[in-house]
Design a protein around this motif. Structure first.
Motif, mmCIF file in Angstrom:
data_model
loop_
_atom_site.group_PDB
_atom_site.id
_atom_site.type_symbol
_atom_site.label_atom_id
_atom_site.label_comp_id
_atom_site.label_asym_id
_atom_site.label_seq_id
_atom_site.Cartn_x
_atom_site.Cartn_y
_atom_site.Cartn_z
ATOM 1 N N PRO A 169 53.601 45.025 14.598
ATOM 2 C CA PRO A 169 53.642 46.471 14.342
ATOM 3 C C PRO A 169 52.319 47.033 13.846
ATOM 4 N N GLY A 213 51.658 54.258 12.452
ATOM 5 C CA GLY A 213 52.859 53.688 11.857
ATOM 6 C C GLY A 213 53.381 54.529 10.714
ATOM 7 N N PRO A 214 54.340 53.967 9.990
ATOM 8 C CA PRO A 214 54.787 52.568 10.027
ATOM 9 C C PRO A 214 55.687 52.265 11.221
ATOM 10 N N TRP A 215 55.238 51.316 12.061
ATOM 11 C CA TRP A 215 56.026 50.888 13.204
ATOM 12 C C TRP A 215 56.908 49.707 12.818
ATOM 13 N N ASN A 220 61.820 52.698 17.402
ATOM 14 C CA ASN A 220 60.895 53.543 16.654
ATOM 15 C C ASN A 220 61.107 54.994 17.074
#
Length: 285
Positions: A169, A213-215, A220
């Motif tokens: 991520p 992100g935050p991924w 998502n």
């Protein structure tokens, strides 16, 4: 929401596995019938372009919906604590490519299009809550309209994707440029608010942002909050053309032709020599 597909390979995740995953499970079908693609380091960020069919390399026709972008509108006051509706909210509806766009908007098609691919072909379109390009109908006879509205609209534009297992991520970054009518408030990545430039709808009002992100592995969600103080409403975004992948660092590509080890070559040479010696001996005897 559906459970993210798992890679069909038991070996470490590689681009070859990613291609197989996209063939086998590719775009998932969400509860609201939106299309949710699966992303890996081989995915072009332009998949996220508004009003664009990446597979066909063509803009979505006016009056049609974009299967990857949904919109939810509200006249509730936007505050620092405002959050977009939950993914399960019934307020989400398909975002439309307007039948016609405002003459004040940055052009999205034809020779004057502001967003084009490397070959100069338009690859993004404006989206709006309705096919007519507005938040709502005007009053009786089209005359009951006053600017600005006492309670501005907030249009939340949402897109989603699955991040494939094996893609870190922290290695994902999505660089976008965008226009909006009237003003960008915030963007939410998996519910986390990020402030980005307000921009506008005229040609010189383009803004850029990079989403880092935050991924997370699996589903998502990206939501742009656009405030509209009038009647016409829209949002248009394009992945920056120089970005060829969603990954900041691409994994090494496996060699297409296996290389035999030197010792293996020696062993093969010895074996062939032994076989030749035996044939010679057999002929003498």
């Amino acid at each position: 929401m559906p459970t993210p597909c798992k890679p069909p390979c038991t070996r470490p995740w590689k681009p070859a596995c990613a291609a197989t995953l996209l063939v086998l499970c590719g775009a998932g079908l969400a509860a609201d019938n939106s299309t949710i693609p699966t992303f890996n380091c081989g995915t072009s960020p332009s998949v996220l372009n508004t009003g664009y069919n990446e597979a066909a390399r063509a803009q979505i026709a006016p009056g049609q919906t974009d299967p990857q972008w949904f919109v939810s509108s509200t006249q509730a006051a936007y505050t620092p604590s405002t959050l977009p509706p939950s993914n399960a909210s019934s307020t989400w509806g398909a975002a439309f490519v307007p039948n016609t766009i405002s003459g004040a908007w940055a052009p999205s098609h034809g020779s004057g299009a502001v967003f084009v691919d490397a070959q100069g072909h338009p690859n993004a379109e404006w989206l709006s809550p309705r096919a007519v390009g507005t938040n709502h109908d005007r009053g009786p006879g089209g005359t009951a309209y006053a600017w600005p509205y006492p309670s501005p609209y907030t249009n939340f534009y949402r897109t989603q994707f699955y991040l494939a297992p094996g893609v870190a991520p922290g290695n994902v970054a999505i660089a976008l440029r965008y226009y909006n009518d009237d003003r960008m408030r915030d963007v939410f990545v998996n519910g986390v608010r990020q402030t980005i430039p307000g921009g506008g709808f005229w040609t010189s009002a383009m803004q850029t942002t990079t989403l880092t992100g935050p991924w997370q592995t699996g589903l998502n969600t990206i939501v742009f909050a656009v405030q509209d103080v009038g009647w016409i409403a829209g949002f248009m975004a394009q992945a920056i053309p120089t970005a060829t992948s969603i990954c900041k660092v691409l994994p090494p590509r496996p060699s297409a032709v296996p290389t035999l080890q030197f010792t293996a070559l020696l062993g093969l040479s010895g074996l062939l020599g032994a076989l030749g010696y035996r044939r010679m001996c057999c002929r003498k005897n």
